[in-house]
Design a protein around this motif. Structure first.
Motif, PDB file in Angstrom:
ATOM      1  N   GLU A 192      27.403 179.305  46.085  1.00 58.40           N
ATOM      2  CA  GLU A 192      25.942 179.326  45.980  1.00 58.40           C
ATOM      3  C   GLU A 192      25.414 178.209  45.084  1.00 58.40           C
ATOM      4  N   GLY A 193      26.323 177.408  44.528  1.00 57.17           N
ATOM      5  CA  GLY A 193      25.913 176.297  43.681  1.00 57.17           C
ATOM      6  C   GLY A 193      25.640 176.676  42.241  1.00 57.17           C
ATOM      7  N   LYS A 194      26.054 177.885  41.836  1.00 55.62           N
ATOM      8  CA  LYS A 194      25.831 178.333  40.468  1.00 55.62           C
ATOM      9  C   LYS A 194      27.070 178.056  39.616  1.00 55.62           C
ATOM     10  N   VAL A 195      26.843 177.556  38.398  1.00 52.88           N
ATOM     11  CA  VAL A 195      27.956 177.288  37.488  1.00 52.88           C
ATOM     12  C   VAL A 195      28.646 178.601  37.142  1.00 52.88           C
ATOM     13  N   ASN A 196      29.938 178.674  37.411  1.00 53.88           N
ATOM     14  CA  ASN A 196      30.669 179.924  37.164  1.00 53.88           C
ATOM     15  C   ASN A 196      32.044 179.704  36.533  1.00 53.88           C
ATOM     16  N   HIS A 197      32.346 178.449  36.143  1.00 52.51           N
ATOM     17  CA  HIS A 197      33.665 178.193  35.566  1.00 52.51           C
ATOM     18  C   HIS A 197      33.600 176.957  34.678  1.00 52.51           C
ATOM     19  N   VAL A 198      34.473 176.942  33.656  1.00 46.79           N
ATOM     20  CA  VAL A 198      34.527 175.821  32.723  1.00 46.79           C
ATOM     21  C   VAL A 198      35.961 175.646  32.245  1.00 46.79           C
ATOM     22  N   GLY A 199      36.314 174.411  31.941  1.00 42.15           N
ATOM     23  CA  GLY A 199      37.637 174.125  31.395  1.00 42.15           C
ATOM     24  C   GLY A 199      37.576 172.941  30.448  1.00 42.15           C
TER      25      GLY A 199
END
Length: 243
Positions: A192-199
């Motif tokens: 959906e284009g939503k930020v949902n992860h980071v590293g």
């Protein structure tokens, strides 16, 4: 009313009941504002990142008599002992003495003296978490989620960032792919284009992140490439720099 976490970790829930989703954790020494009380629950706002959630009233401790806390446990965990009792403080815990902590009038002596870390220490510190299981809302070596991982790592080296991935993405300076380097955070989006992860980027082509477990994978201009099977597991959205 203000409170403080006086046990290694307190689960924070979305709603005031035991079966509610755990959305965050308070670490030892973290303080908060009490917003509301309901039966056996307390709604709080963390002073560190303004995160709102519910904690059990029997895990709430008043801050009266506590000094401002300044020192950060900047290793995977630190053990402290009082006679035949032991306590294990996770990375990111906040204390006010280099050698001991005090709980209920008992002095627990730390096994290791607290050592200040810098961003240059992020490689070794982050790798010490490898294989830690993924846990939604988690922030410790027993279980951690992607944004809890980056938040705790940054706290350990003196930088405060928000709790959730989408909140972290709103901070920092935008970096073009190719200009990225060790210490930058990379963010990823769902369908959906939503930020949902980071590293955390360990180099231009390596990233460490919490996905199933804390793991190291390949990083490219498309996103994260699984180091075992080459599958593109996360689609790159942006790269941010904080120091």
């Amino acid at each position: 009313m203000k409170g403080i976490c006086q046990i290694p970790v307190i689960p924070c829930r979305a709603e005031p009941f035991d079966r509610s989703e755990m959305v965050n954790q308070l670490l030892f020494g973290e303080t908060y504002e009490v917003l509301e009380e309901q039966d056996k629950w307390v709604k709080i706002k963390s002073h560190g990142d303004n995160y709102e959630c519910w904690i059990s009233k029997n895990q709430h401790a008043d801050t009266s008599g506590h000094r401002d806390k300044k020192l950060i446990i900047a290793q995977k965990f630190s053990a402290a002992h009082h006679k035949d009792q032991s306590i294990f403080l996770p990375a990111g815990s906040i204390i006010n003495d280099e050698r001991s902590i005090r709980i209920d009038d008992k002095e627990f002596v730390l096994e290791n003296e607290v050592v200040t870390k810098t961003p240059e220490d992020l490689d070794k510190l982050s790798r010490s978490f490898l294989n830690t299981p993924y846990l939604w809302g988690g922030k410790t070596f027993m279980g951690i989620d992607c944004s809890g991982f980056t938040q705790v790592l940054f706290r350990c080296v003196g930088y405060a960032i928000p709790r959730d991935a989408w909140q972290q993405e709103e901070k920092g300076s935008s970096i073009e792919f190719g200009d990225h380097k060790f210490g930058d955070l990379a963010f990823f989006v769902n369908k959906e284009g939503k930020v949902n992860h980071v590293g955390l980027l360990l180099s231009q082509n390596e990233i460490i992140h919490a996905s199933g477990k804390v793991r190291s994978d390949k990083f490219n201009n498309e996103g994260i490439e699984h180091s075992d099977n080459g599958e593109l597991t996360h689609r790159l959205h942006s790269i941010k720099r904080y120091f």
